[in-house]
Motif scaffolding. Structure first.
Motif, PDB file in Angstrom:
ATOM      1  N   THR A 103      -7.823  12.115  -5.736  1.00  0.00           N
ATOM      2  CA  THR A 103      -6.757  12.352  -5.166  1.00  0.00           C
ATOM      3  C   THR A 103      -5.332  13.942  -4.980  1.00  0.00           C
ATOM      4  O   THR A 103      -4.211  13.697  -5.197  1.00  0.00           O
ATOM      5  CB  THR A 103      -5.838  11.675  -6.351  1.00  0.00           C
ATOM      6  OG1 THR A 103      -5.613  12.066  -7.477  1.00  0.00           O
ATOM      7  CG2 THR A 103      -6.073  10.141  -6.037  1.00  0.00           C
ATOM      8  N   GLN A 112      -2.625  -3.112  -6.101  1.00  0.00           N
ATOM      9  CA  GLN A 112      -3.266  -2.156  -4.788  1.00  0.00           C
ATOM     10  C   GLN A 112      -3.297  -0.241  -5.375  1.00  0.00           C
ATOM     11  O   GLN A 112      -3.823  -0.160  -4.185  1.00  0.00           O
ATOM     12  CB  GLN A 112      -1.542  -2.352  -3.919  1.00  0.00           C
ATOM     13  CG  GLN A 112      -1.945  -1.425  -2.980  1.00  0.00           C
ATOM     14  CD  GLN A 112      -3.238  -2.697  -1.855  1.00  0.00           C
ATOM     15  OE1 GLN A 112      -3.432  -3.939  -2.409  1.00  0.00           O
ATOM     16  NE2 GLN A 112      -3.383  -2.186  -0.787  1.00  0.00           N
ATOM     17  N   GLU A 113      -2.548   0.303  -6.369  1.00  0.00           N
ATOM     18  CA  GLU A 113      -3.058   1.102  -6.538  1.00  0.00           C
ATOM     19  C   GLU A 113      -4.374   1.482  -7.009  1.00  0.00           C
ATOM     20  O   GLU A 113      -4.790   2.526  -6.826  1.00  0.00           O
ATOM     21  CB  GLU A 113      -1.687   1.618  -8.227  1.00  0.00           C
ATOM     22  CG  GLU A 113      -0.775   1.698  -7.781  1.00  0.00           C
ATOM     23  CD  GLU A 113       0.387   2.603  -9.252  1.00  0.00           C
ATOM     24  OE1 GLU A 113      -0.512   3.582  -9.817  1.00  0.00           O
ATOM     25  OE2 GLU A 113       1.156   1.990  -9.159  1.00  0.00           O
ATOM     26  N   ALA A 149       1.682   1.461  -3.477  1.00  0.00           N
ATOM     27  CA  ALA A 149       1.123   2.136  -3.973  1.00  0.00           C
ATOM     28  C   ALA A 149       0.208   3.523  -3.947  1.00  0.00           C
ATOM     29  O   ALA A 149       0.639   4.511  -4.735  1.00  0.00           O
ATOM     30  CB  ALA A 149      -0.201   0.927  -4.325  1.00  0.00           C
ATOM     31  N   ILE A 150       0.629   4.205  -2.947  1.00  0.00           N
ATOM     32  CA  ILE A 150       0.455   5.378  -2.950  1.00  0.00           C
ATOM     33  C   ILE A 150       1.436   6.317  -3.127  1.00  0.00           C
ATOM     34  O   ILE A 150       1.279   7.925  -3.415  1.00  0.00           O
ATOM     35  CB  ILE A 150       0.086   5.920  -1.531  1.00  0.00           C
ATOM     36  CG1 ILE A 150      -0.904   5.604  -0.851  1.00  0.00           C
ATOM     37  CG2 ILE A 150       0.365   7.530  -1.148  1.00  0.00           C
ATOM     38  CD1 ILE A 150      -1.767   5.400   0.594  1.00  0.00           C
ATOM     39  N   ARG A 161       3.579   6.034  -5.334  1.00  0.00           N
ATOM     40  CA  ARG A 161       3.991   5.840  -6.828  1.00  0.00           C
ATOM     41  C   ARG A 161       2.193   7.081  -7.312  1.00  0.00           C
ATOM     42  O   ARG A 161       2.804   7.409  -8.441  1.00  0.00           O
ATOM     43  CB  ARG A 161       3.262   4.850  -7.855  1.00  0.00           C
ATOM     44  CG  ARG A 161       4.906   3.873  -6.895  1.00  0.00           C
ATOM     45  CD  ARG A 161       4.709   2.291  -8.245  1.00  0.00           C
ATOM     46  NE  ARG A 161       4.219   1.865  -8.875  1.00  0.00           N
ATOM     47  CZ  ARG A 161       4.489   0.605 -10.096  1.00  0.00           C
ATOM     48  NH1 ARG A 161       5.152   0.635  -9.380  1.00  0.00           N
ATOM     49  NH2 ARG A 161       3.398   0.652 -10.581  1.00  0.00           N
ATOM     50  N   ILE A 162       1.383   6.559  -7.200  1.00  0.00           N
ATOM     51  CA  ILE A 162       0.709   7.596  -7.201  1.00  0.00           C
ATOM     52  C   ILE A 162       1.024   9.057  -7.407  1.00  0.00           C
ATOM     53  O   ILE A 162       0.459   9.875  -8.246  1.00  0.00           O
ATOM     54  CB  ILE A 162      -0.802   7.400  -6.475  1.00  0.00           C
ATOM     55  CG1 ILE A 162      -1.715   5.786  -6.679  1.00  0.00           C
ATOM     56  CG2 ILE A 162      -2.497   8.147  -6.819  1.00  0.00           C
ATOM     57  CD1 ILE A 162      -2.927   5.515  -5.432  1.00  0.00           C
ATOM     58  N   THR A 204       0.884  -1.441  -0.025  1.00  0.00           N
ATOM     59  CA  THR A 204       0.270   0.174  -0.136  1.00  0.00           C
ATOM     60  C   THR A 204       1.094   1.152  -0.086  1.00  0.00           C
ATOM     61  O   THR A 204       0.179   2.049  -0.655  1.00  0.00           O
ATOM     62  CB  THR A 204      -1.092   0.279   0.664  1.00  0.00           C
ATOM     63  OG1 THR A 204      -1.539  -1.291   1.153  1.00  0.00           O
ATOM     64  CG2 THR A 204      -1.934   1.156   0.754  1.00  0.00           C
TER      65      THR A 204
END
Length: 358
Positions: free
Chosen positions: A194, A182-183, A132-133, A135-136, A129
């Motif tokens: 976001t 997960q993203e 993923a966050i 990378r977002i 997680t």
């Protein structure tokens, strides 16, 4: 443009006679209405050219209001403090890997807190997680991670993974397929929203608008206040999950007020909350300061009255909101400071015990 804006600011701000300073209007719109149209038009034009228009400020405040309303009406899930702290440290390392710096840290933590507030987070997937966050956020910042192999994500998240495995969790290694899954899971939970303004974005908006009002002679003081605000914001965010009572916008606004007082630019009593006595407010402020001392305002009454009006204009917040936000920020700072001191005492106790055993 700085010299031009200094002249505009001189016209925009109230002049005071020897009997005392003019009182600041009780509402930001009333302050604007009291200015000649040509002056406000010049100020608004300068804000627009610098990307901090009043329309942008109002949009940020609307976004903040929607988030606050959502947080008020949902069951806010709380992640354990020790787990959250480990996750934030992990994301700090990951962010440096992905972007080469920490500029997106506040935004990363805000997305993480929003996600954790919506779902019961699976601790065996916590490192994934975090990846993923980050990378977002790096994609949002247009600083995508070119050529970062899977092994690097695993190395940066390894400390968190090992810690969770020592607690009995079966934590898988990050693969590109699992990270992408997960993203998508995070984005679905957040409903693809976001772009919520974080504390750093609020700070940038406030200080850019204020700097254009204050003029070039005030830049050094503003830079010092901004650096202090961001450091304090990071300390608070590390210790407390975002909530309806303390959104990033409220935190940034309150810390701006608190830092103005600490810098000697505003008297402490001018930010006293309506339901506080002078002694209660002074004690709360001192508890939020490492020195435990309340500074003295180094400006004359006419000068700090102008600072207060510029603060109202640049933030769009009326004095009652400034006072309420200063109170929230003071309470949060006090809590963070107590947490830091407690952690230091525990570390010293462990160190002393280890030396004694030797």
């Amino acid at each position: 443009m700085a010299a031009e804006m200094q002249a505009v600011a001189d016209q925009a701000l109230p002049k005071s006679d020897a009997a005392g300073s003019e009182r600041v209007e009780s509402d930001a719109s009333a302050v604007k209405a009291s200015k000649p149209p040509a002056v406000m038009e010049a100020i608004e034009d300068a804000w627009l050219r610098c990307g901090v228009s009043t329309q942008l400020l109002e949009q940020q405040r609307e976004q903040e209001g929607r988030l606050q309303s959502m947080l008020l009406h949902q069951v806010q899930r709380q992640i354990q403090t020790v787990v959250r702290g480990a996750a934030l440290r992990c994301m700090s390392r990951l962010l440096h890997l992905a972007t080469g710096g920490q500029n997106g840290w506040c935004k990363t933590v805000l997305l993480f807190d929003r996600y954790c507030g919506e779902v019961e987070i699976a601790l065996d997937l916590l490192p994934m997680t975090c990846v993923a966050i980050v990378r977002i956020v790096s994609k949002m910042e247009q600083k995508a991670y070119p050529g970062v192999p899977e092994s690097c994500w695993n190395v940066c998240a390894d400390e968190l993974r090992v810690w969770l495995m020592s607690a009995g969790y079966q934590v898988p290694e990050a693969t590109e397929e699992l990270i992408l899954e997960q993203e998508m899971a995070v984005l679905r939970v957040l409903q693809w929203h976001t772009t919520q303004p974080c504390a750093q974005q609020w700070s940038l908006t406030f200080f850019t608008r204020f700097a254009l009002l204050a003029g070039p002679g005030f830049q050094r003081s503003l830079q010092e206040v901004e650096m202090k605000l961001l450091a304090l914001a990071r300390a608070v965010i590390m210790c407390q999950q975002a909530s309806a009572m303390l959104t990033h916008g409220t935190l940034a606004l309150g810390l701006l007020c608190v830092c103005m007082v600490e810098a000697g630019l505003l008297p402490l009593e001018e930010l006293q909350p309506e339901d506080f006595t002078a002694e209660e407010w002074r004690n709360l402020y001192m508890e939020s300061q490492p020195s435990g001392m309340a500074p003295m305002c180094r400006l004359t009454a006419p000068q700090w009255a102008q600072i207060l009006e510029m603060l109202t204009l640049s933030t769009g917040a009326a004095p009652p909101e400034l006072k309420a936000s200063a109170r929230r920020a003071g309470e949060a700072l006090g809590m963070a400071l107590r947490g830091i001191r407690q952690a230091q005492q525990q570390m010293q106790a462990r160190s002393g015990a280890e030396q004694h055993s030797i």
